[in-house]
Write a protein that holds these residues in place. Structure first.
Motif, PDB file in Angstrom:
ATOM      1  N   ALA A 172      11.204  64.642  93.537  1.00 36.76           N
ATOM      2  CA  ALA A 172      10.639  63.495  94.395  1.00 36.76           C
ATOM      3  C   ALA A 172       9.826  62.531  93.608  1.00 36.76           C
ATOM      4  CB  ALA A 172       9.820  64.294  95.143  1.00 36.76           C
ATOM      5  N   ILE A 173       9.366  62.848  92.441  1.00 34.47           N
ATOM      6  CA  ILE A 173       8.482  61.598  91.803  1.00 34.47           C
ATOM      7  C   ILE A 173       9.748  60.615  91.785  1.00 34.47           C
ATOM      8  CG2 ILE A 173       9.353  62.478  89.404  1.00 34.47           C
ATOM      9  CD1 ILE A 173       6.520  61.766  88.433  1.00 34.47           C
ATOM     10  N   HIS A 174      11.077  60.474  91.508  1.00 27.37           N
ATOM     11  CA  HIS A 174      11.561  59.419  91.211  1.00 27.37           C
ATOM     12  C   HIS A 174      11.527  58.513  92.674  1.00 27.37           C
ATOM     13  CE1 HIS A 174      13.781  62.345  88.464  1.00 27.37           C
ATOM     14  NE2 HIS A 174      12.975  61.382  87.552  1.00 27.37           N
TER      15      HIS A 174
ATOM     16  N   ASP B  32      11.374  63.130 103.864  1.00 27.44           N
ATOM     17  CA  ASP B  32      11.672  64.700 103.530  1.00 27.44           C
ATOM     18  C   ASP B  32      13.194  64.782 103.296  1.00 27.44           C
ATOM     19  OD1 ASP B  32       8.882  65.191 104.071  1.00 27.44           O
ATOM     20  OD2 ASP B  32       9.232  66.019 106.100  1.00 27.44           O
ATOM     21  N   LYS B  33      13.800  64.183 104.091  1.00 25.19           N
ATOM     22  CA  LYS B  33      15.562  64.132 103.714  1.00 25.19           C
ATOM     23  C   LYS B  33      15.884  63.590 102.606  1.00 25.19           C
ATOM     24  CE  LYS B  33      19.652  64.992 104.940  1.00 25.19           C
ATOM     25  NZ  LYS B  33      20.262  64.481 105.875  1.00 25.19           N
ATOM     26  N   THR B  34      15.030  62.578 101.873  1.00 26.24           N
ATOM     27  CA  THR B  34      15.529  61.723 100.784  1.00 26.24           C
ATOM     28  C   THR B  34      15.101  62.735  99.759  1.00 26.24           C
ATOM     29  OG1 THR B  34      14.927  59.525 101.802  1.00 26.24           O
ATOM     30  CG2 THR B  34      14.779  59.790  99.224  1.00 26.24           C
ATOM     31  N   VAL B  35      14.064  63.421  99.711  1.00 24.86           N
ATOM     32  CA  VAL B  35      13.293  64.441  98.793  1.00 24.86           C
ATOM     33  C   VAL B  35      14.399  65.294  98.648  1.00 24.86           C
ATOM     34  CG1 VAL B  35      11.541  65.955  98.223  1.00 24.86           C
ATOM     35  CG2 VAL B  35      10.968  63.753  99.057  1.00 24.86           C
ATOM     36  N   TRP B  36      14.801  65.875  99.706  1.00 25.74           N
ATOM     37  CA  TRP B  36      15.708  67.047  99.829  1.00 25.74           C
ATOM     38  C   TRP B  36      17.203  66.553  99.164  1.00 25.74           C
ATOM     39  CZ3 TRP B  36      20.541  67.724 102.272  1.00 25.74           C
ATOM     40  CH2 TRP B  36      21.166  68.838 102.175  1.00 25.74           C
ATOM     41  N   LEU B  37      17.774  65.303  99.241  1.00 27.78           N
ATOM     42  CA  LEU B  37      18.894  64.867  98.840  1.00 27.78           C
ATOM     43  C   LEU B  37      18.682  64.716  97.193  1.00 27.78           C
ATOM     44  CD1 LEU B  37      19.877  62.192 101.381  1.00 27.78           C
ATOM     45  CD2 LEU B  37      21.399  64.148 100.915  1.00 27.78           C
ATOM     46  N   LEU B  38      17.836  64.192  96.843  1.00 28.15           N
ATOM     47  CA  LEU B  38      17.291  63.740  95.411  1.00 28.15           C
ATOM     48  C   LEU B  38      17.377  65.062  94.545  1.00 28.15           C
ATOM     49  CD1 LEU B  38      14.542  60.994  95.326  1.00 28.15           C
ATOM     50  CD2 LEU B  38      16.988  60.856  94.910  1.00 28.15           C
ATOM     51  N   GLU B  39      16.908  66.244  95.214  1.00 22.20           N
ATOM     52  CA  GLU B  39      16.686  67.504  94.511  1.00 22.20           C
ATOM     53  C   GLU B  39      18.263  68.202  94.450  1.00 22.20           C
ATOM     54  OE1 GLU B  39      13.814  69.650  96.747  1.00 22.20           O
ATOM     55  OE2 GLU B  39      12.420  69.029  95.828  1.00 22.20           O
TER      56      GLU B  39
ATOM     57  N   THR C 168      13.033  50.267  95.676  1.00 20.01           N
ATOM     58  CA  THR C 168      13.044  51.660  95.073  1.00 20.01           C
ATOM     59  C   THR C 168      13.941  52.497  95.380  1.00 20.01           C
ATOM     60  OG1 THR C 168      11.508  52.485  96.817  1.00 20.01           O
ATOM     61  CG2 THR C 168      10.320  51.240  94.878  1.00 20.01           C
ATOM     62  N   VAL C 169      14.109  53.628  94.829  1.00 17.00           N
ATOM     63  CA  VAL C 169      15.137  54.715  95.175  1.00 17.00           C
ATOM     64  C   VAL C 169      15.007  55.421  96.459  1.00 17.00           C
ATOM     65  CG1 VAL C 169      16.245  56.918  94.453  1.00 17.00           C
ATOM     66  CG2 VAL C 169      15.593  55.431  92.652  1.00 17.00           C
ATOM     67  N   GLY C 170      13.845  55.503  96.874  1.00 14.98           N
ATOM     68  CA  GLY C 170      13.486  56.134  98.309  1.00 14.98           C
ATOM     69  C   GLY C 170      13.900  55.045  99.144  1.00 14.98           C
ATOM     70  N   ASP C 171      13.497  53.819  99.082  1.00 15.52           N
ATOM     71  CA  ASP C 171      14.001  52.972 100.137  1.00 15.52           C
ATOM     72  C   ASP C 171      15.485  52.775 100.362  1.00 15.52           C
ATOM     73  OD1 ASP C 171      11.169  52.452 100.343  1.00 15.52           O
ATOM     74  OD2 ASP C 171      11.066  50.577  99.303  1.00 15.52           O
ATOM     75  N   MET C 172      16.047  52.948  99.329  1.00  9.48           N
ATOM     76  CA  MET C 172      17.460  52.521  99.238  1.00  9.48           C
ATOM     77  C   MET C 172      18.289  53.843  99.883  1.00  9.48           C
ATOM     78  SD  MET C 172      19.007  50.810  95.540  1.00  9.48           S
ATOM     79  CE  MET C 172      17.731  51.976  94.692  1.00  9.48           C
TER      80      MET C 172
END
Length: 397
Positions: free
Chosen positions: A178-180, A165-172, A142-146
C-alpha cells in the motif's frame, strides 16, 4: 470441432501436422471470435501524397478464444502481432487511407460496429498490458491515481475510499504494498512497473486481456515472476489471455493454443504443445530453433563453430569428430537401458584432449617467448659491457 469457414483452408492444412485431432474446442460458445481480420496501412508518394500501395500488416487472420483459455500469438518482429492485438481492441481505427476490415465478436457483440454504451462496456471487459512498462505509465501520476482513474471513469467500487481500498488490494495481489500508492513510476524497477501495469489492467475486472510482449523488456528472472503472477491471477479470476510474443518457449509454457504469424497471416494454428513438438512450417521450425538451448551437444557445436571461425580448423574438426562418435555410441545404446547402464564412451576424454591442445601450445609459445627475451637481455648486457670497455680505453688514452 473446427469451423472451416472461420479458420480458413491454409490453417486447416497446417493443423494436419500440428495435431488436428487434439484441437478440441471447450464446451460452450467462444468468448472471442475473429474472422478474416485485415489491417492495411497506406503507402503514399508524390507531392499530393497519393496512396500507391498498402502495407498488409494483418492480412486475413482468424481464430477463437474460449473463457479461461490462453492463445499464444507468435512470430518474428514486424509480422503483425501487435497490430492484430490493437485492432481487436479498436485501438486502431480505419480512416485517412488506413483499412481495417473483418469481424471481431466478443461474447456475441460485434466489436467493430459497437458504439455508445455498448462500446464503453467493451472497454471495461477488454484490457491490454503494453510491451514497454516505461512508456505505458504516466510519469506525472502516482501509482494510486493511475489505478483508480479507470475505476472512476466507469463508476466502479463506489466512492473514493472504496476505490482506494480496491487499489491497495490489487497492489497486494501483484506483490506490491500500500505504501507504493503515493510513488511515481520512475521510483520503480522494470519488473515492478510491469506489475503496476498488470494491476491497472485488472482494476476494471476484465474478462479478456491482450498481453502485448509484456515480459520481453524484462530480465529472465523477472519474466518468470510476471508470468507466474499472470497464470496465478488467471486461475483465480478465470479471465482469458491473448499472449503476444516472439519467444516460443514462453508461449509454450503459458498458452493452451498457439497461432504462428508470418507476414500478416497465420501459417500454423493448433494446440501449443503439438505445434512445438511437430511443427509443419519451416518458418515455425526456425522460430523453435532460435530458442536458446543449453544441451551439451549444442554447446559443443557452437564451440566448434567458433574454433573454425578463428582459423583453428584442426581443433574444430577434432571436436566435431568426437561429437559424431559420441552421438553414434549413444544411438547404439538400447532404448530401454537406464542412464547408469549406458556404455561409457571416450567422448569426454577426446574432447578434453582436443580442447587441452590449445593451452599446451600456448604454454610452449610462452616458454619460447621467454627464452627469446632472456637471449635478448643477454645480448643487451654484452653490448653494454663492450661499450663500457671502449669508454674506459678512450679515457686512458
Amino acid at each position: 470441432q473446427i469451423d472451416e469457414k472461420v479458420v480458413g483452408p491454409e490453417v486447416l492444412q497446417a493443423l494436419e501436422t500440428a495435431g488436428r485431432d487434439k484441437l478440441i474446442d471447450p464446451p460452450g460458445p467462444p468468448l472471442l471470435e475473429v474472422s478474416n481480420l485485415k489491417v492495411h496501412f497506406p503507402v503514399r508518394k508524390g507531392f499530393f501524397r497519393k496512396v500507391v500501395d498498402y502495407v498488409r500488416a494483418v492480412d486475413g487472420i482468424s481464430f477463437k478464444v474460449w473463457p479461461g483459455q490462453t492463445l499464444g500469438l507468435v512470430g518474428e518482429s514486424g509480422c503483425g502481432k501487435t497490430t492484430a492485438g490493437r485492432a481487436l481492441l479498436r485501438l486502431i481505427e480505419p480512416g485517412n487511407g488506413l483499412v481495417v476490415e473483418g469481424d471481431v465478436k466478443f461474447d456475441g457483440i460485434d466489436v467493430r460496429r459497437a458504439s455508445g454504451e455498448a462500446l464503453r462496456d467493451l472497454r471495461r471487459r477488454m484490457q491490454i498490458i503494453f510491451q514497454d512498462p516505461y512508456s505505458s505509465l504516466n510519469p506525472r501520476m502516482t501509482v494510486g491515481d493511475m489505478i483508480m482513474e479507470p475505476m472512476a471513469v466507469h463508476g466502479l467500487n463506489g466512492n473514493k475510499q472504496g476505490r482506494r481500498d480496491k487499489t491497495v488490494w490489487l497492489l497486494e495481489k501483484v506483490g506490491l504494498d500500500a505504501i507504493h500508492m503515493g510513488r511515481y513510476p520512475h521510483e520503480f524497477s522494470g519488473g515492478q512497473r510491469q506489475r503496476i501495469s498488470v494491476a491497472r489492467a485488472l482494476a476494471l475486472e476484465p474478462e479478456f486481456i491482450v498481453c502485448d510482449e509484456s515480459v520481453s523488456a524484462l530480465d529472465v528472472s523477472v519474466q518468470a515472476q510476471v508470468i507466474n503472477l499472470m497464470m496465478d491471477l488467471q486461475e483465480e479470476f478465470g479471465f482469458s489471455y491473448m499472449f503476444i510474443s516472439h519467444d516460443l518457449s514462453v508461449v509454450k509454457f503459458i498458452s493452451d493454443t498457439m497461432a504462428v504469424m508470418n507476414s500478416g497471416k497465420i501459417v500454423e494454428y493448433g494446440p501449443a504443445e503439438a505445434i512445438y513438438e511437430g511443427a509443419k512450417e519451416e518458418y515455425t521450425r526456425r522460430l523453435i530453433q532460435a530458442v536458446p538451448n543449453d544441451r551439451l551437444d549444442n554447446i559443443r557445436r557452437r564451440q566448434a563453430d567458433r574454433l573454425a571461425a578463428m582459423g583453428r580448423g584442426d581443433e574444430a574438426a577434432a571436436l566435431r569428430a568426437a561429437m559424431g562418435q559420441g552421438g553414434a555410441q549413444r544411438a547404439a545404446t538400447p532404448t530401454g537401458a537406464k542412464a547408469s547402464e549406458a556404455p561409457e564412451t571416450d567422448d569426454e576424454t577426446e574432447i578434453k584432449d582436443g580442447v587441452a591442445e590449445a593451452p599446451a601450445k600456448a604454454s610452449d609459445a610462452a616458454k619460447s617467448d621467454a627464452a627469446k627475451t632472456d637471449d635478448a637481455k643477454t645480448d643487451d648486457a654484452a653490448k653494454t659491457d663492450d661499450a663500457a670497455k671502449t669508454d674506459d680505453a678512450k679515457t686512458d688514452d
